[in-house]
Design an enzyme around this catalytic site. Structure first.
Site, mmCIF file in Angstrom:
data_model
loop_
_atom_site.group_PDB
_atom_site.id
_atom_site.type_symbol
_atom_site.label_atom_id
_atom_site.label_comp_id
_atom_site.label_asym_id
_atom_site.label_seq_id
_atom_site.Cartn_x
_atom_site.Cartn_y
_atom_site.Cartn_z
ATOM 1 N N ASP A 90 57.541 -38.263 43.378
ATOM 2 C CA ASP A 90 58.664 -38.050 44.286
ATOM 3 C C ASP A 90 59.953 -38.704 43.790
ATOM 4 O O ASP A 90 61.019 -38.493 44.369
ATOM 5 C CB ASP A 90 58.321 -38.587 45.688
ATOM 6 C CG ASP A 90 58.072 -40.087 45.684
ATOM 7 O OD1 ASP A 90 57.287 -40.541 44.836
ATOM 8 O OD2 ASP A 90 58.651 -40.787 46.524
ATOM 9 N N ASP A 106 5.863 8.492 23.936
ATOM 10 C CA ASP A 106 6.023 9.235 25.189
ATOM 11 C C ASP A 106 4.667 9.260 25.909
ATOM 12 O O ASP A 106 3.680 9.792 25.372
ATOM 13 C CB ASP A 106 6.509 10.657 24.902
ATOM 14 C CG ASP A 106 6.954 11.385 26.149
ATOM 15 O OD1 ASP A 106 6.174 11.449 27.119
ATOM 16 O OD2 ASP A 106 8.097 11.880 26.176
ATOM 17 N N ASN A 135 3.147 9.972 38.836
ATOM 18 C CA ASN A 135 4.071 9.844 39.965
ATOM 19 C C ASN A 135 3.724 10.802 41.095
ATOM 20 O O ASN A 135 3.738 10.430 42.279
ATOM 21 C CB ASN A 135 5.510 10.097 39.502
ATOM 22 C CG ASN A 135 6.112 8.887 38.805
ATOM 23 O OD1 ASN A 135 5.738 7.747 39.071
ATOM 24 N ND2 ASN A 135 7.042 9.137 37.894
ATOM 25 N N ASP A 172 5.357 2.938 38.413
ATOM 26 C CA ASP A 172 6.009 1.711 37.933
ATOM 27 C C ASP A 172 4.991 0.740 37.343
ATOM 28 O O ASP A 172 5.246 0.091 36.324
ATOM 29 C CB ASP A 172 6.763 1.030 39.081
ATOM 30 C CG ASP A 172 8.021 1.783 39.475
ATOM 31 O OD1 ASP A 172 8.427 2.702 38.730
ATOM 32 O OD2 ASP A 172 8.608 1.454 40.523
ATOM 33 N N GLU A 191 9.578 7.677 30.857
ATOM 34 C CA GLU A 191 8.322 7.290 30.219
ATOM 35 C C GLU A 191 8.440 7.246 28.699
ATOM 36 O O GLU A 191 7.430 7.212 27.992
ATOM 37 C CB GLU A 191 7.207 8.266 30.617
ATOM 38 C CG GLU A 191 7.359 9.675 30.079
ATOM 39 C CD GLU A 191 8.173 10.593 30.996
ATOM 40 O OE1 GLU A 191 7.967 11.817 30.928
ATOM 41 O OE2 GLU A 191 9.007 10.079 31.778
#
Length: 454
Positions: free
Chosen positions: A10, A328, A336, A345, A371
């Site tokens: 200040d 693959d 599925n 999964d 896959e």
């Protein structure tokens, strides 16, 4: 080392004097003349360090420090409190408020610039991590509660001191809040420092070993470079103090040691290290997520593309063999459709596990998508790749896969193998050959390995 410094006082004459000294040493200086102005300026200017006068009308330096440390925009900025007060309670008040150091007027210019450089160096080291924090928060990688727990948990403190009685007193004092151990041998201390140590308290006045050489050794090693060091110094040994700060001592405390100030400084150093450790871990997690398939834990396509480019570049330069397996899973749609996506999964995760267990350490299994999987194989000719592919195929087919509902399912895989062919070959052709080999395997009855050499 250039840096931006915010000077707050200040009294205009004090500001001008400090500004002139700092600018003469090539610091970029911004100024403020009140506590409130200091807060606003710090938010806007984002200085590297703040020199803050304590005794100001209205909002004093302690309160300014507390407010700056509560704001996300400014809590990372180191603060040096500057005051004519030299009492123990004043220093503790500043440290408890969050200040990084406490200098008394009239300022010792050499000490001032040494502390500035040390704190700016620490800030620069943490800036990159801090910049990653926002993106980590957006990705949900930073748990505020976990961060708070980690930063406030007891620290692991190692004391290195050739004076056993002093080391024991320090250990007792610090042991009230932290887990502590002490060593008198720097070689033994260095081995411990390689572990989970949050703070090293070092007697800079040691005579049985060279503490400055120890600091230099710490800072030269990548494994200990970030370890905070709190140096205990004799006030009359000024060169040792300055050299310690230059070499990388994080904070200093004069002897005889004030226990409360020791605890305050130790707490601040440990919190800073824990914060940096947390951000580094969050960054590591974000990088891992960027190249990892979340379901299987294998590398993802982004990782595969990056590695393929590097392998191709090295192959063209050195002619080192590179092969690729394209896998693959046979009839995966039936899994599925017939057993549900949860079963699908589970099959994908178990398939990834079997692939990983049957390739070599240098191979890089990746999930291409759905896959389809790929194994990148550096330094591997086609015949070796075909042998490994056959091992993977057998590992998949030899035992049924367990499903979440307790049922089992026989799974097989068709594998295509290809290798890079040198100049004139391309990544597209490399992958296409493997894809054509998989197609041939499917057409030939599945559950087999086909090599497409050219």
């Amino acid at each position: 080392m250039t840096a931006k410094v915010l000077v707050v006082d200040d009294i205009p004459a004090n500001v001008r004097l400090l500004q002139a000294k700092l600018e003469a040493d090539y610091y970029d200086v911004v100024t403020a003349h009140s506590g409130q102005e200091a807060i606003e300026t710090a938010i806007i200017e984002q200085p590297d360090i703040i020199l803050l006068d304590v005794m100001m009308p209205g909002v004093d330096g302690y309160e300014v420090t507390r407010q700056l440390k509560e704001l996300a925009e400014t809590r990372h900025i180191p603060i040096i409190l500057v005051t004519a007060l030299d009492g123990r309670d004043d220093r503790l008040s500043g440290l408890e408020a969050g200040a990084d150091d406490f200098l008394t007027k009239p300022l010792d210019d050499v000490i001032l610039f040494a502390r500035l450089k040390a704190l700016v160096r620490l800030k620069h080291l943490s800036d990159e991590l801090r910049q990653r924090e926002q993106s980590s928060r957006r990705m949900g990688l930073i748990d505020a509660n976990q961060l708070h727990r980690q930063m406030t948990a007891p620290g692991n403190v190692l004391i290195l001191d050739d004076q056993v009685r002093q080391a024991e007193r320090l250990m007792v004092a610090l042991g009230e809040q932290h887990r502590c151990a002490y060593e008198t041998d720097p070689k033994a201390a260095l081995k411990i420092a390689l572990g989970r140590v949050d703070l090293l308290v070092l007697n800079l006045a040691a005579r049985d070993f060279d503490p400055l050489r120890f600091v230099a050794h710490l800072r030269s090693s990548e494994l200990t470079r970030q370890l905070p060091v709190l140096g205990l110094f004799n006030p009359d040994e000024r060169p040792t103090l300055l050299k310690g700060l230059e070499l990388g001592v994080s904070d200093v405390l004069p002897r005889p040691v004030d226990i409360q100030e020791l605890l305050a400084r130790a707490r601040g150093q440990i919190r800073r290290k824990r914060y940096a450790d947390f951000l580094r871990a969050s960054l590591d997690r974000s990088l891992e997520l960027a190249v990892t398939d979340p379901l299987t834990g294998l590398n993802n396509r982004r990782f595969m593309d990056l590695q393929l480019t590097q392998l191709m570049r090295r192959h063209l330069k050195t002619d080192d063999p590179v092969s690729l397996l394209l896998l693959d899973i046979d009839h995966f749609k039936r899994v599925n459709d017939g057993f549900g996506h949860d079963a699908g999964d589970e099959v994908l995760k178990e398939f990834a596990r079997r692939v990983s267990q049957n390739v070599r350490a240098i191979d890089m299994p990746c999930r291409l998508g759905g896959e389809e999987f790929v194994v990148l194989m550096p330094d591997t000719p086609a015949d070796a790749a075909q042998t490994i592919a056959e091992r993977v195929r057998q590992a998949v087919a030899e035992a049924p896969f367990s499903l979440p509902d307790g049922r089992t399912l026989d799974v097989t895989v068709s594998v295509g193998v290809s290798s890079l062919l040198g100049l004139g070959d391309t990544l597209e052709a490399f992958i296409k050959r493997a894809d054509e080999a998989v197609y041939e395997a499917k057409q030939s009855g599945r559950n087999r390995v086909i090599l497409r050499a050219a």
